[in-house]
Design a protein around this motif. Sequence first.
Motif, PDB file in Angstrom:
ATOM      1  N   ASP A 298       6.404  -7.217  20.587  1.00 30.87           N
ATOM      2  CA  ASP A 298       5.372  -7.261  21.633  1.00 30.87           C
ATOM      3  C   ASP A 298       5.094  -5.840  22.122  1.00 30.87           C
ATOM      4  N   GLY A 299       4.173  -5.745  23.060  1.00 32.90           N
ATOM      5  CA  GLY A 299       3.794  -4.440  23.578  1.00 32.90           C
ATOM      6  C   GLY A 299       4.918  -3.718  24.296  1.00 32.90           C
ATOM      7  N   VAL A 300       5.782  -4.471  24.966  1.00 33.83           N
ATOM      8  CA  VAL A 300       6.910  -3.857  25.668  1.00 33.83           C
ATOM      9  C   VAL A 300       7.794  -3.105  24.677  1.00 33.83           C
ATOM     10  N   GLU A 301       8.105  -3.737  23.553  1.00 32.01           N
ATOM     11  CA  GLU A 301       8.927  -3.080  22.533  1.00 32.01           C
ATOM     12  C   GLU A 301       8.235  -1.861  21.941  1.00 32.01           C
ATOM     13  N   ALA A 302       6.945  -1.965  21.698  1.00 30.38           N
ATOM     14  CA  ALA A 302       6.203  -0.837  21.120  1.00 30.38           C
ATOM     15  C   ALA A 302       6.220   0.359  22.061  1.00 30.38           C
ATOM     16  N   VAL A 303       5.928   0.132  23.334  1.00 31.80           N
ATOM     17  CA  VAL A 303       5.932   1.222  24.319  1.00 31.80           C
ATOM     18  C   VAL A 303       7.334   1.796  24.451  1.00 31.80           C
ATOM     19  N   ALA A 304       8.347   0.928  24.464  1.00 28.68           N
ATOM     20  CA  ALA A 304       9.730   1.393  24.588  1.00 28.68           C
ATOM     21  C   ALA A 304      10.129   2.282  23.415  1.00 28.68           C
TER      22      ALA A 304
ATOM     23  N   LEU B 159       0.813  -1.211   0.000  1.00 26.44           N
ATOM     24  CA  LEU B 159       0.000   0.000   0.000  1.00 26.44           C
ATOM     25  C   LEU B 159       0.853   1.270   0.000  1.00 26.44           C
ATOM     26  N   GLY B 160       2.161   1.113  -0.064  1.00 24.33           N
ATOM     27  CA  GLY B 160       3.047   2.264  -0.161  1.00 24.33           C
ATOM     28  C   GLY B 160       3.449   2.881   1.158  1.00 24.33           C
ATOM     29  N   LEU B 161       3.254   2.142   2.253  1.00 19.34           N
ATOM     30  CA  LEU B 161       3.556   2.691   3.570  1.00 19.34           C
ATOM     31  C   LEU B 161       4.928   2.247   4.064  1.00 19.34           C
ATOM     32  N   LYS B 162       5.556   3.091   4.865  1.00 14.08           N
ATOM     33  CA  LYS B 162       6.811   2.748   5.518  1.00 14.08           C
ATOM     34  C   LYS B 162       6.457   1.997   6.800  1.00 14.08           C
ATOM     35  N   VAL B 163       7.095   0.833   7.018  1.00 18.22           N
ATOM     36  CA  VAL B 163       6.697  -0.043   8.117  1.00 18.22           C
ATOM     37  C   VAL B 163       7.874  -0.346   9.041  1.00 18.22           C
ATOM     38  N   SER B 164       7.626  -0.220  10.339  1.00 20.38           N
ATOM     39  CA  SER B 164       8.539  -0.678  11.384  1.00 20.38           C
ATOM     40  C   SER B 164       7.796  -1.756  12.161  1.00 20.38           C
ATOM     41  N   SER B 165       8.520  -2.511  12.976  1.00 18.94           N
ATOM     42  CA  SER B 165       7.845  -3.564  13.729  1.00 18.94           C
ATOM     43  C   SER B 165       8.392  -3.697  15.140  1.00 18.94           C
ATOM     44  N   ALA B 166       7.552  -4.282  15.986  1.00 21.12           N
ATOM     45  CA  ALA B 166       7.910  -4.605  17.364  1.00 21.12           C
ATOM     46  C   ALA B 166       7.351  -5.981  17.662  1.00 21.12           C
TER      47      ALA B 166
END
Length: 129
Positions: free
Chosen positions: A46-52, A37-44
Amino acid sequence: MATEVGSSMIARRIETTLVVDDCSVVRMLNTKLLSILGLKVSSAKDGVEAVAMYEAGEGNFDLIVMDLEMPRMNGIEATTELRAMGVDCMIIGATACDDVSRRQRFMEAGLDRLFNKPLTIANLQSCLN
């Protein structure tokens, strides 16, 4: 401003995304769909990584795709924490859980939308338009 992707047009308001899922295959699939869809994507993972990521100032996303069931910090906890930190981007949930009360708690944590796994291009496009 809109960008042509295949034969469809998507709004460019959402450009950066964070995929949060403990399953590497699901992260890879969702990353691929969002990239199509043309979006730039990062990943985590779990929730701990996302919040961090947000605590470290690395979280400036337009869209977060959040899994419900994850170790260390699940989607309900992570979404609640992100909203409490002032994160106001769109957060969509993705789950295979069919427990109605658990799905409701996930929505109440601050989701904008909730979809069944696996996500599809149509699911994602509906959030972008």
